[in-house]
Design an enzyme around this catalytic site. Structure first.
Site, short mmCIF file in Angstrom:
data_model
loop_
_atom_site.label_atom_id
_atom_site.label_comp_id
_atom_site.label_asym_id
_atom_site.label_seq_id
_atom_site.Cartn_x
_atom_site.Cartn_y
_atom_site.Cartn_z
CG PHE A 220 -2.75 5.04 13.44
CD1 PHE A 220 -2.05 4.74 14.59
CD2 PHE A 220 -2.63 6.31 12.88
CE1 PHE A 220 -1.23 5.69 15.18
CE2 PHE A 220 -1.80 7.26 13.46
CZ PHE A 220 -1.10 6.95 14.62
CE LYS B 203 -10.76 -0.56 11.68
NZ LYS B 203 -10.27 0.16 10.52
CG ASN C 98 -0.19 -0.13 2.50
OD1 ASN C 98 0.59 0.76 2.85
ND2 ASN C 98 -0.38 -1.22 3.23
CE LYS D 61 9.58 -11.57 -14.08
NZ LYS D 61 10.31 -10.98 -15.18
CE LYS E 130 -8.35 -4.37 14.42
NZ LYS E 130 -7.27 -4.37 13.45
CG ASP F 154 -6.39 -5.55 6.27
OD1 ASP F 154 -5.88 -5.66 7.41
OD2 ASP F 154 -6.94 -4.52 5.87
O1 C5P Z 1 -8.84 -3.25 10.99
P1 C5P Z 1 -7.83 -2.33 10.40
O2 C5P Z 1 -6.80 -3.03 9.58
O3 C5P Z 1 -8.38 -1.14 9.67
O4 C5P Z 1 -7.11 -1.70 11.72
C1 C5P Z 1 -6.06 -0.81 11.62
C2 C5P Z 1 -5.17 -0.95 12.80
O5 C5P Z 1 -4.88 -2.33 13.02
C3 C5P Z 1 -3.85 -0.26 12.59
O6 C5P Z 1 -3.39 0.22 13.83
C4 C5P Z 1 -2.97 -1.40 12.05
O7 C5P Z 1 -1.60 -1.20 12.36
C5 C5P Z 1 -3.52 -2.60 12.78
N1 C5P Z 1 -3.47 -3.86 12.02
C6 C5P Z 1 -2.74 -4.93 12.50
N2 C5P Z 1 -2.70 -6.10 11.82
C7 C5P Z 1 -3.36 -6.26 10.66
C8 C5P Z 1 -4.12 -5.19 10.15
C9 C5P Z 1 -4.15 -4.00 10.84
O8 C5P Z 1 -2.13 -4.79 13.57
N3 C5P Z 1 -3.29 -7.40 10.01
#
Ligand code: C5P
Length: 401
Positions: free
Chosen positions: A320, A334, A207, A286, A338, A276
């Site tokens: 974040f 979130k 990203n 490759k 979390k 994600d």
């Molecule tokens: O659920 P989302 O991905 O939007 O949440 C964002 C937060 O979760 C950010 O703080 C990101 O660093 C963390 N995150 C994580 N592991 C993932 C995806 C996101 O720790 N696989």
């Protein structure tokens, strides 16, 4: 806890600029109490500053017993910082002489907080050796000065004496706060940057995260005395001095680096934009265009923050939420799912926010339900305000243990 600033306003034509300064500080979530000298009230009304600061404005040292209680002693004790802007030549001289003949001078005499003075006056007055000697003396005993600018002055002449710009003054205020050591010896883990999820030895999914927000947090935490570990995906940034860098590439590597250190830290701030999804399979060779398949099979990466929330003991957890729609609902979700203490929510579609740029436009959501919307600020300033909150939460947690 929000920082409390006393804004002292003295009798200079630049006194009207105090209104903008008060407004900028309120937007930054500082609690602002204004004290005016009687001369300042000739240039701008207390009512204006009261409306902007959202607190009663104090002028008269002998007003009434009620206001005396919140007069110089308690205001002086409550202040984290005193900013005098504009500071007139007369006020600077009185301060240097140890006078306490009005409420502002008496408050400054009584306070243990940092005092910042932003002089504004005619260039001849500013250059006068009598005043310069007072400034040298005050600097020597710990007062800090924000130099006036050179330019066209209210009296029509051009010279040095114009009040420093609002940006310079607010910058000096946040700098004064960041020079405090409220995170001394605290261990803070910050994650930053994107992750890369390989498809084959030359291709990956990733990203646009630049890492700037996380690096700013790591730098600021370090400056405030914390022992900082920065677990970072690939970025173009140099690691801030004093920070211990753990470079990673994939979400899985970030998971291992973070979880392996979780027991030893007081706070985790997850500014990284973790991918994600990752390709279900990484080809060792490759991929050839001749064997092209239009479908890419993906699987979920570990939710690092989700895991930390489930296994939380005393650690402060900050996440974040970068969203493009339903910002507050998604960020609030979130926070709860979390098990976080604080979420920094930003809408990536708004100007001045998100990836790549040096500024950010965020709203802070707390587990208590409080929300604080900040204006567009530099990522450094956002880092400073965020760390104020983290330091306060760490302190509260420490008292519970
Ligand atoms: O659920 P989302 O991905 O939007 O949440 C964002 C937060 O979760 C950010 O703080 C990101 O660093 C963390 N995150 C994580 N592991 C993932 C995806 C996101 O720790 N696989």
């Amino acid at each position: 806890m929000s920082k409390t600033v006393i804004l002292g306003v003295t009798g200079s034509i630049a006194a009207y600029k105090a209104a903008e300064l008060a407004s900028l500080m309120v937007k930054r979530n500082y609690v602002v109490h204004v004290i005016m000298t009687p001369a300042a009230t000739r240039f701008i009304t207390p009512l204006t500053l009261q409306a902007i600061s959202q607190n009663p404005v104090h002028v008269d040292m002998f007003a009434s017993p009620g206001s005396w209680e919140i007069g110089h002693i308690s205001l002086a004790a409550r202040a984290d910082l005193v900013l005098v802007a504009p500071a007139s030549a007369d006020f600077i001289a009185r301060l240097a002489a140890g006078m306490a003949d009005d409420l502002l001078a008496a408050t400054i005499m009584a306070t243990k907080a940092t005092v910042l003075l932003a002089p504004a006056m005619n260039d001849g007055m500013y250059a006068n050796p009598v005043l310069q000697e007072k400034i040298v003396y005050l600097k020597g005993v710990g007062y800090r000065f924000i130099e006036p600018e050179t330019g066209r002055l209210a009296c029509g002449t051009v010279g040095q004496g114009r009040l420093a710009s609002p940006e310079a003054i607010i910058g000096a205020v946040s700098q004064a706060f960041s020079s405090n050591q409220d995170l001394a010896d605290k261990r803070i883990l910050v994650t930053a940057g994107p992750t890369r999820e390989p498809l084959d030895p030359v291709r990956y999914l990733s990203n646009y995260s630049s890492g700037k927000m996380g690096y700013a947090i790591a730098e600021e935490a370090c400056r405030r005395g914390a022992r900082v570990t920065l677990v970072s995906g690939p970025t173009q940034l140099a690691p801030p001095p004093g920070v211990s860098l753990v470079p990673v590439e994939t979400a899985q590597e970030m998971f291992e680096a973070v979880v392996g250190r979780y027991d030893q830290v007081d706070a985790v701030i997850k500014a990284a934009a973790v991918a994600d999804f990752r390709p279900r399979q990484k080809s060792e060779q490759k991929l050839k265009k001749q064997v092209f398949s239009p479908v890419l099979e993906l699987e979920r990466t570990p939710d690092i923050l989700g895991y930390l929330g489930e296994h939380k003991s005393r650690q402060v957890l900050v996440g974040f939420a970068a969203e493009t729609e339903n910002l507050l609902e998604n960020a609030g979700g979130k926070l709860r799912q979390k098990n976080l203490d604080l979420v920094v929510a930003n809408n990536l579609t708004e100007p001045g926010a998100g990836f790549g740029v040096d500024t950010n436009l965020v709203t802070l959501l707390y587990s208590s339900g409080e929300t604080v919307k900040l204006p567009v600020l530099s990522k450094k300033e956002v880092a400073g305000i965020l760390l104020d909150k983290v330091a306060a939460i760490i302190q509260v947690q420490a008292k519970k243990v």
